[in-house]
Enzyme design. Structure first.
Site, short mmCIF file in Angstrom:
data_model
loop_
_atom_site.label_atom_id
_atom_site.label_comp_id
_atom_site.label_asym_id
_atom_site.label_seq_id
_atom_site.Cartn_x
_atom_site.Cartn_y
_atom_site.Cartn_z
N HIS A 79 -2.29 -8.27 0.30
CA HIS A 79 -2.08 -7.60 -0.98
C HIS A 79 -1.85 -8.68 -2.03
O HIS A 79 -2.14 -9.85 -1.79
CB HIS A 79 -0.93 -6.59 -0.87
CG HIS A 79 0.36 -7.20 -0.41
ND1 HIS A 79 1.28 -7.71 -1.28
CD2 HIS A 79 0.85 -7.43 0.84
CE1 HIS A 79 2.30 -8.22 -0.60
NE2 HIS A 79 2.05 -8.05 0.71
N ALA A 80 -1.32 -8.33 -3.18
CA ALA A 80 -1.24 -9.26 -4.32
C ALA A 80 -0.52 -10.58 -4.02
O ALA A 80 -1.05 -11.65 -4.32
CB ALA A 80 -0.59 -8.57 -5.51
#
Length: 88
Positions: A15-16
């Site tokens: 994810h980020a």
């Protein structure tokens, strides 16, 4: 061209935050580095490309690099994925 496969084991995949760490690590190398998941492929130095691959837990990805520091780049990124991005 150097390439290695690895299974992403951290619970939330890439994810980020881990994508940012992955991209910043890849950007330290001169080689062209790509990440593949299935038939999708993205530039390892692009946050948008990495996030668009939708890499989740248990995804099998291939990290490949072409250039003078390709072997070091692939090994470093494999170790980063193996470390579960320090999340666990």
């Amino acid at each position: 061209m150097i390439s290695k496969d690895i299974i992403v084991m951290n619970n939330s995949g890439i994810h980020a935050r881990p994508a940012s760490l992955f991209v910043s690590t890849a950007s330290k190398f001169k080689s062209n580095i790509m990440v593949s998941k299935g038939t999708s492929k993205g530039n390892a130095k692009s946050m948008l490309n990495i996030l668009s691959l939708g890499i989740t837990k248990d995804s099998n990805i291939t990290i490949s690099a072409d250039g003078d520091d390709a072997a070091e780049a692939v090994d470093t990124l494999i170790k980063l994925v193996e470390s579960k991005f320090g999340e666990e």
